[in-house]
Scaffold this active site. Structure first.
Site, short mmCIF file in Angstrom:
data_model
loop_
_atom_site.label_atom_id
_atom_site.label_comp_id
_atom_site.label_asym_id
_atom_site.label_seq_id
_atom_site.Cartn_x
_atom_site.Cartn_y
_atom_site.Cartn_z
N ASP A 132 0.82 -1.22 0.00
CA ASP A 132 0.00 0.00 0.00
C ASP A 132 0.85 1.27 0.00
O ASP A 132 0.44 2.31 0.50
CB ASP A 132 -0.97 0.03 1.20
CG ASP A 132 -1.83 -1.21 1.26
OD1 ASP A 132 -2.19 -1.73 0.19
OD2 ASP A 132 -2.14 -1.66 2.37
N ARG B 43 -10.22 -2.78 6.08
CA ARG B 43 -9.67 -2.64 7.44
C ARG B 43 -8.85 -1.35 7.56
O ARG B 43 -8.26 -0.89 6.60
CB ARG B 43 -8.73 -3.81 7.75
CG ARG B 43 -9.42 -5.15 7.86
CD ARG B 43 -8.43 -6.26 8.15
NE ARG B 43 -7.49 -6.48 7.05
CZ ARG B 43 -6.52 -7.37 7.06
NH1 ARG B 43 -6.33 -8.12 8.13
NH2 ARG B 43 -5.73 -7.53 6.02
N THR C 80 -9.97 -5.19 1.95
CA THR C 80 -10.66 -5.65 3.16
C THR C 80 -11.41 -4.55 3.90
O THR C 80 -12.22 -4.85 4.77
CB THR C 80 -9.63 -6.24 4.14
OG1 THR C 80 -8.66 -5.22 4.41
CG2 THR C 80 -8.93 -7.45 3.56
N HIS D 120 -4.61 -2.27 -5.63
CA HIS D 120 -3.91 -1.07 -6.12
C HIS D 120 -4.96 -0.03 -6.47
O HIS D 120 -5.99 -0.35 -7.05
CB HIS D 120 -3.18 -1.37 -7.44
CG HIS D 120 -2.05 -2.33 -7.31
ND1 HIS D 120 -0.94 -2.08 -6.57
CD2 HIS D 120 -1.84 -3.52 -7.88
CE1 HIS D 120 -0.10 -3.09 -6.69
NE2 HIS D 120 -0.62 -3.99 -7.48
P1 GTP Z 1 -0.73 -3.02 -2.74
O1 GTP Z 1 -0.39 -3.69 -4.00
O2 GTP Z 1 -2.03 -3.53 -2.13
O3 GTP Z 1 0.39 -3.09 -1.76
O4 GTP Z 1 -1.17 -1.42 -2.95
P2 GTP Z 1 -0.57 -0.08 -3.57
O5 GTP Z 1 0.88 0.06 -3.24
O6 GTP Z 1 -0.91 0.02 -4.99
O7 GTP Z 1 -1.30 1.07 -2.74
P3 GTP Z 1 -2.85 1.32 -2.47
O8 GTP Z 1 -3.45 1.84 -3.72
O9 GTP Z 1 -3.48 0.17 -1.80
O10 GTP Z 1 -2.77 2.47 -1.34
C1 GTP Z 1 -2.21 3.70 -1.51
C2 GTP Z 1 -3.27 4.79 -1.23
O11 GTP Z 1 -2.65 6.05 -1.25
C3 GTP Z 1 -4.33 4.84 -2.32
O12 GTP Z 1 -5.54 5.26 -1.77
C4 GTP Z 1 -3.77 5.91 -3.28
O13 GTP Z 1 -4.77 6.55 -4.07
C5 GTP Z 1 -3.14 6.88 -2.32
N1 GTP Z 1 -1.96 7.62 -2.79
C6 GTP Z 1 -0.95 7.22 -3.61
N2 GTP Z 1 -0.02 8.19 -3.71
C7 GTP Z 1 -0.44 9.22 -2.92
C8 GTP Z 1 0.11 10.50 -2.58
O14 GTP Z 1 1.19 10.88 -3.01
N3 GTP Z 1 -0.63 11.27 -1.73
C9 GTP Z 1 -1.82 10.88 -1.22
N4 GTP Z 1 -2.46 11.71 -0.41
N5 GTP Z 1 -2.35 9.68 -1.51
C10 GTP Z 1 -1.67 8.85 -2.33
P1 IMP Z 2 -2.39 -12.70 2.89
O1 IMP Z 2 -1.42 -12.32 1.82
O2 IMP Z 2 -3.80 -12.43 2.54
O3 IMP Z 2 -2.16 -14.10 3.39
O4 IMP Z 2 -2.09 -11.75 4.15
C1 IMP Z 2 -0.90 -11.87 4.93
C2 IMP Z 2 -0.48 -10.50 5.46
O5 IMP Z 2 -0.10 -9.66 4.36
C3 IMP Z 2 -1.57 -9.74 6.19
O6 IMP Z 2 -0.96 -8.95 7.19
C4 IMP Z 2 -2.15 -8.82 5.11
O7 IMP Z 2 -2.77 -7.68 5.65
C5 IMP Z 2 -0.89 -8.48 4.34
N1 IMP Z 2 -1.14 -8.14 2.92
C6 IMP Z 2 -1.33 -9.00 1.89
N2 IMP Z 2 -1.50 -8.34 0.74
C7 IMP Z 2 -1.39 -7.03 1.04
C8 IMP Z 2 -1.44 -5.84 0.25
O8 IMP Z 2 -1.59 -5.85 -0.98
N3 IMP Z 2 -1.28 -4.67 0.91
C9 IMP Z 2 -1.06 -4.62 2.24
N4 IMP Z 2 -1.00 -5.70 3.02
C10 IMP Z 2 -1.16 -6.90 2.43
MG MG Z 3 -2.99 -1.86 -1.62
#
Ligand code: GTP
Ligand code: IMP
Ligand code: MG
Length: 336
Positions: free
Chosen positions: A12, A252, A250, A42
Site C-alpha cells: 500500500d 480494514r 478488506t 492497487h
Molecule cells: P498493494 O499492491 O495492495 O500493496 O497497494 P498499492 O501500493 O498500490 O497502494 P494502495 O493503492 O493500496 O494504497 C495507496 C493509497 O494512497 C491509495 O488510496 C492511493 O490513491 C493513495 N496515494 C498514492 N499516492 C499518494 C500520494 O502521493 N498522496 C496521497 N495523499 N495519496 C496517495
Molecule cells: P495474505 O497475503 O492475505 O495471506 O495476508 C498476509 C499478510 O499480508 C496480512 O498482514 C495482510 O494484511 C498483508 N497483505 C497481503 N497483501 C497485502 C497488500 O496488498 N497490501 C497490504 N497488506 C497486504
Molecule cells: Mg494496496
C-alpha cells in the site's frame, strides 16, 4: 529495457499510482504483473476517476501496451474476468497458462483458519491456502479453467522475445518488502517473497535482463494486518495528521507510522534498488498536495527527500504529492 517496480515497506505504498504515472509517460510495450495475487489492492486515480485493481496491471491506462499476468501470480477467475470486462481490456491481456487458481475452498480456508485470519490477519482472499496447495502440487492451473482459455499465453516467451527485440517492458510487483515470506517480519507476512528477484521468477525472465529497479516508499508507511511496526504512531497522531487509510480489499483500518530509514535501507539492498519513488509527501503538510515542481516544496520537505537519498544511498527520482497520477514530481532527467 526492463524496469521492475516493487514495494519497499508493508504494501500500500502507492505502487498503483506510481505505476500508472510511469506507464502513461514512458509508453512501455508490455506491462506485466508479478506478486502474490488478488490479496493486493492497487488504486489508480486519473482525471477524477478511481480504479481499484486487484489483478490487472496498474499500467492499463496506457492503451497501447500488452498486459500480462505471470505464472507466479495467483488468479481468481471471477476477479480477473470482472476486471477484464469492466476495463474493456479483452484484446490485450494475457495470463500465463501455468498461473495457479484460487477457488472458493481456498477463500473459505483462509477465512476460517484462526491462524491465518486472526493471528496473521490475512486478507481472506484465499492466497495463502492456494500457495499451500501449489507447494503440495495439487493446485489447479489457469490451463484447467475453461473461462480463462481466450486469455491464456506463454508469458516468459512473450517477455523474452520483446526484451530481445529491444522493447520496453515494465514489471509491477505487489505487497512489499516487509511482507516477504523470507525477508519480512515472519510469521506476519504473505505467502511468497515480494521482492524484485521474485518478480523475475513470477514472469519467467532472468536477472541479467533487468535494467532499473524502482522501490516505492511511503513518507508515512502503513501496515494492515498483524505484525511488528517499530515506527508506529498513535491513532490519535494519525488522525491529527489526517492520514488514516483503509484497505482497498478488506476495508480494514491501516496502522500508520513515521519513515523507518533502517527498513528502507535494507529493503533497497535486497531489491538492488536503482531508484526510489517517494509517495504521500503531502501527508507532511497538505499545502504540498498536487505540487508538480521540486522547487515548490519547502526547504524542510526537500531536506527529508535528501535525507532519504543519503541514508538509503539511492536517488529519489519520483515524488508523489497526491493520489492522481498527475500529482507527480519527476526528477529522472536530472538524477539519472
Ligand atoms: P498493494 O499492491 O495492495 O500493496 O497497494 P498499492 O501500493 O498500490 O497502494 P494502495 O493503492 O493500496 O494504497 C495507496 C493509497 O494512497 C491509495 O488510496 C492511493 O490513491 C493513495 N496515494 C498514492 N499516492 C499518494 C500520494 O502521493 N498522496 C496521497 N495523499 N495519496 C496517495
Ligand atoms: P495474505 O497475503 O492475505 O495471506 O495476508 C498476509 C499478510 O499480508 C496480512 O498482514 C495482510 O494484511 C498483508 N497483505 C497481503 N497483501 C497485502 C497488500 O496488498 N497490501 C497490504 N497488506 C497486504
Ligand atoms: Mg494496496
Amino acid at each position: 529495457m526492463v524496469t521492475i517496480l516493487t514495494g519497499g515497506q508493508w504494501g500500500d505504498e502507492g505502487k498503483g499510482k506510481i505505476i500508472s504515472y510511469l506507464c502513461l509517460n514512458d509508453n512501455p510495450d508490455i506491462i506485466a504483473r508479478a506478486g502474490v495475487g488478488p490479496n493486493a489492492g492497487h488504486t489508480v486515480v486519473y482525471k477524477g476517476k478511481k480504479y481499484p485493481l486487484r489483478l490487472t496491471p496498474s499500467g492499463f491506462l496506457n492503451k497501447h501496451a500488452r498486459l500480462l499476468i505471470g505464472a507466479g501470480v495467483l488468479v481468481n477467475p471471477d476477479v480477473i474476468l470482472g476486471e477484464i470486462k469492466s476495463l474493456g481490456i479483452e484484446n490485450r491481456i494475457g495470463i500465463d497458462k501455468r498461473a495457479g487458481i484460487i477457488e472458493q475452498d481456498h477463500i473459505e480456508r483462509d477465512k476460517k483458519s484462526d491462524h491465518l485470519a486472526t493471528t496473521i490477519g490475512s486478507t481472506g482472499t484465499g492466497c495463502g491456502p492456494a500457495n499451500i496447495d501449489r507447494a503440495n502440487r495439487s493446485l489447479k492451473l489457469a490451463a484447467d479453467i475453461e473461462s480463462l482459455k481466450p486469455y491464456l499465453t506463454d508469458v516468459p516467451l512473450e517477455m523474452n522475445e520483446a526484451i530481445n527485440a529491444g522493447k520496453n517492458v515494465f514489471i509491477e510487483g505487489s505487497q512489499g518488502f516487509g511482507l516477504s515470506l523470507f525477508y519480512g517480519t515472519y510469521p506476519f507476512v504473505t505467502s511468497k517473497d515480494t521482492n524484485a528477484g521474485m518478480a523475475c521468477v513470477d514472469l519467467g525472465i532472468g536477472p541479467r535482463k533487468v535494467k532499473e529497479v524502482i522501490v516505492v516508499f511511503k513518507s508515512f508507511p502503513s501496515r494492515v494486518g498483524e505484525g511488528p511496526f517499530p515506527t508506529l504512531m498513535s491513532e490519535a497522531e494519525a488522525q491529527r495528521r489526517g492520514i488514516q487509510e483503509f484497505g482497498t480489499v478488506t476495508g480494514r483500518a491501516r496502522r500508520s507510522g513515521t519513515f523507518d530509514f533502517e527498513l528502507a535501507k535494507y529493503s533497497a539492498m535486497v531489491n538492488s534498488a536503482s531508484q526510489i519513488a517517494l509517495t504521500c509527501v503531502d501527508y507532511f503538510d497538505r499545502s504540498y498536495a498536487g505540487v508538480r515542481e521540486y522547487d515548490k516544496l519547502s526547504p524542510k520537505m526537500r531536506e527529508f527527500v535528501e535525507k532519504v537519498e543519503r541514508e538509503v544511498d539511492v536517488p529519489v527520482t519520483i515524488i508523489s504529492t497526491g493520489p492522481d497520477l498527475e500529482d507527480t514530481i519527476d526528477l529522472r532527467e536530472e538524477k539519472l
